[in-house]
Design a protein around this motif. Structure first.
Motif, PDB file in Angstrom:
ATOM      1  N   VAL A  46       0.615  -1.617  -0.353  1.00 55.54           N
ATOM      2  CA  VAL A  46       0.420  -0.078  -0.171  1.00 55.54           C
ATOM      3  C   VAL A  46       0.730   1.370  -0.084  1.00 55.54           C
ATOM      4  N   ALA A  47       1.690   1.217   0.926  1.00 55.70           N
ATOM      5  CA  ALA A  47       3.039   2.311   0.922  1.00 55.70           C
ATOM      6  C   ALA A  47       3.566   2.105   1.959  1.00 55.70           C
ATOM      7  N   ALA A  48       5.153   3.263   1.718  1.00 51.51           N
ATOM      8  CA  ALA A  48       6.552   2.797   2.389  1.00 51.51           C
ATOM      9  C   ALA A  48       6.787   4.058   2.713  1.00 51.51           C
ATOM     10  N   ILE A  49       7.538   4.241   3.841  1.00 49.10           N
ATOM     11  CA  ILE A  49       8.412   5.892   4.416  1.00 49.10           C
ATOM     12  C   ILE A  49       9.530   5.158   4.473  1.00 49.10           C
ATOM     13  N   ARG A  50      10.677   5.900   4.385  1.00 47.85           N
ATOM     14  CA  ARG A  50      12.060   6.416   4.416  1.00 47.85           C
ATOM     15  C   ARG A  50      12.185   6.735   5.910  1.00 47.85           C
ATOM     16  N   TRP A  51      12.716   6.164   7.060  1.00 41.75           N
ATOM     17  CA  TRP A  51      12.934   6.783   7.930  1.00 41.75           C
ATOM     18  C   TRP A  51      13.755   8.070   7.988  1.00 41.75           C
ATOM     19  N   SER A  52      14.573   7.826   7.548  1.00 40.40           N
ATOM     20  CA  SER A  52      15.110   9.164   7.106  1.00 40.40           C
ATOM     21  C   SER A  52      15.354  10.396   6.901  1.00 40.40           C
ATOM     22  N   ASP A  53      14.565  10.357   5.431  1.00 41.95           N
ATOM     23  CA  ASP A  53      14.471  11.409   5.173  1.00 41.95           C
ATOM     24  C   ASP A  53      12.922  11.293   4.227  1.00 41.95           C
ATOM     25  N   SER A  56       9.237   8.768   0.425  1.00 43.81           N
ATOM     26  CA  SER A  56       7.757   7.529   0.515  1.00 43.81           C
ATOM     27  C   SER A  56       7.631   6.423  -0.859  1.00 43.81           C
ATOM     28  N   ARG A  57       6.754   5.756  -0.777  1.00 41.41           N
ATOM     29  CA  ARG A  57       6.051   5.029  -2.044  1.00 41.41           C
ATOM     30  C   ARG A  57       5.022   4.980  -2.232  1.00 41.41           C
ATOM     31  N   TYR A  58       3.694   4.427  -2.749  1.00 40.08           N
ATOM     32  CA  TYR A  58       2.533   3.687  -2.793  1.00 40.08           C
ATOM     33  C   TYR A  58       1.887   3.449  -3.438  1.00 40.08           C
ATOM     34  N   LEU A  59       0.806   3.068  -3.457  1.00 38.16           N
ATOM     35  CA  LEU A  59       0.355   1.863  -4.011  1.00 38.16           C
ATOM     36  C   LEU A  59      -0.956   2.923  -5.315  1.00 38.16           C
ATOM     37  N   ASP A  60      -0.553   2.201  -6.978  1.00 39.34           N
ATOM     38  CA  ASP A  60      -1.265   4.012  -7.310  1.00 39.34           C
ATOM     39  C   ASP A  60      -2.569   3.896  -7.034  1.00 39.34           C
ATOM     40  N   SER A  61      -3.481   3.149  -6.388  1.00 35.29           N
ATOM     41  CA  SER A  61      -4.931   3.392  -6.714  1.00 35.29           C
ATOM     42  C   SER A  61      -5.398   3.929  -4.963  1.00 35.29           C
ATOM     43  N   VAL A  62      -4.241   4.028  -4.351  1.00 36.75           N
ATOM     44  CA  VAL A  62      -4.327   4.975  -3.362  1.00 36.75           C
ATOM     45  C   VAL A  62      -3.307   5.726  -3.062  1.00 36.75           C
ATOM     46  N   LYS A  63      -2.628   6.045  -4.266  1.00 39.19           N
ATOM     47  CA  LYS A  63      -1.452   7.415  -4.318  1.00 39.19           C
ATOM     48  C   LYS A  63      -2.208   8.377  -3.946  1.00 39.19           C
ATOM     49  N   TRP A  64      -3.084   9.289  -4.055  1.00 36.72           N
ATOM     50  CA  TRP A  64      -3.680  10.627  -4.231  1.00 36.72           C
ATOM     51  C   TRP A  64      -4.899  10.658  -3.030  1.00 36.72           C
ATOM     52  N   ARG A  65      -4.651   9.186  -2.100  1.00 37.28           N
ATOM     53  CA  ARG A  65      -6.156   9.490  -1.445  1.00 37.28           C
ATOM     54  C   ARG A  65      -5.533   8.787  -0.410  1.00 37.28           C
ATOM     55  N   ALA A  66      -3.317   8.212   0.084  1.00 32.55           N
ATOM     56  CA  ALA A  66      -3.577   7.940   1.614  1.00 32.55           C
ATOM     57  C   ALA A  66      -1.989   8.999   1.714  1.00 32.55           C
ATOM     58  N   SER A  75       8.399   6.541  17.372  1.00 35.70           N
ATOM     59  CA  SER A  75       9.193   5.590  16.730  1.00 35.70           C
ATOM     60  C   SER A  75       7.885   5.072  15.598  1.00 35.70           C
ATOM     61  N   THR A  76       6.591   5.905  15.407  1.00 37.98           N
ATOM     62  CA  THR A  76       5.176   5.427  15.105  1.00 37.98           C
ATOM     63  C   THR A  76       5.670   5.265  13.520  1.00 37.98           C
ATOM     64  N   GLY A  77       4.407   5.391  12.956  1.00 38.41           N
ATOM     65  CA  GLY A  77       4.456   6.006  11.695  1.00 38.41           C
ATOM     66  C   GLY A  77       3.140   5.325  11.337  1.00 38.41           C
ATOM     67  N   TYR A  78       2.527   6.778  10.676  1.00 40.74           N
ATOM     68  CA  TYR A  78       0.951   6.872  10.018  1.00 40.74           C
ATOM     69  C   TYR A  78       0.330   6.441   8.597  1.00 40.74           C
ATOM     70  N   LEU A  79      -0.769   6.217   8.453  1.00 41.01           N
ATOM     71  CA  LEU A  79      -1.002   5.786   7.411  1.00 41.01           C
ATOM     72  C   LEU A  79      -2.651   6.585   7.773  1.00 41.01           C
ATOM     73  N   GLN A  80      -2.433   7.858   6.649  1.00 39.80           N
ATOM     74  CA  GLN A  80      -4.557   8.584   6.793  1.00 39.80           C
ATOM     75  C   GLN A  80      -4.492   8.152   5.668  1.00 39.80           C
ATOM     76  N   LEU A  81      -5.783   7.847   5.427  1.00 43.79           N
ATOM     77  CA  LEU A  81      -6.591   7.461   4.594  1.00 43.79           C
ATOM     78  C   LEU A  81      -7.397   7.653   4.116  1.00 43.79           C
ATOM     79  N   ASN A  82      -8.030   8.600   3.224  1.00 51.97           N
ATOM     80  CA  ASN A  82      -8.933   9.130   2.787  1.00 51.97           C
ATOM     81  C   ASN A  82      -9.994   8.905   1.519  1.00 51.97           C
TER      82      ASN A  82
END
Length: 125
Positions: A46-53, A56-66, A75-82
């Motif tokens: 679905v999506a991923a983020i590199r901690w250092s900088d 990020s990368r997204y699945l195409d179908s969620v790219k504009w909604r996440a 030490s927490t990651g978040y995924l906002q889905l709209n």
């Protein structure tokens, strides 16, 4: 250990914010990813983020909604889905790695050593 939370039942068009917290014997997170598995389907990125900088990368179908983000102190990651759709219904898993992968491989499951237990997201039409 990763603990995913924030899933639930929401109507189409609604929003959810998923969280993934590293706890216990904490490790230095290099990247965090979110994957999902719908009934009868294979798990997908679905999506991923590199901690250092925050690369990020997204699945195409969620790219504009996440939006994926991270709090390095917590030490927490978040995924906002709209604008959620019924086809977003799935168990969402977070995963983390100590490495700092290049953006091009963030979508690969074998990049991640640690996996959370999953949180259910159900979108009703």
């Amino acid at each position: 250990q990763l603990q995913a939370s924030g899933g639930g039942l929401v109507q189409a068009g609604g929003s959810l914010r998923l969280s993934c917290a590293a706890s216990g014997r904490t490790f230095s997170i290099g990247a965090m990813g979110w994957f999902r598995q719908a009934p009868g389907k294979e798990r997908e990125f679905v999506a991923a983020i590199r901690w250092s900088d925050s690369g990020s990368r997204y699945l195409d179908s969620v790219k504009w909604r996440a939006t994926i983000s991270r709090d390095r102190v917590k030490s927490t990651g978040y995924l906002q889905l709209n604008s959620l759709r019924p086809e977003d219904t799935a168990v969402y898993y977070c995963a983390a790695t100590k490495s700092s992968p290049i953006t091009g491989v963030l979508a690969r499951e074998d990049v991640y050593e640690y996996w959370g237990q999953g949180t259910q997201v159900t979108v009703s039409s």
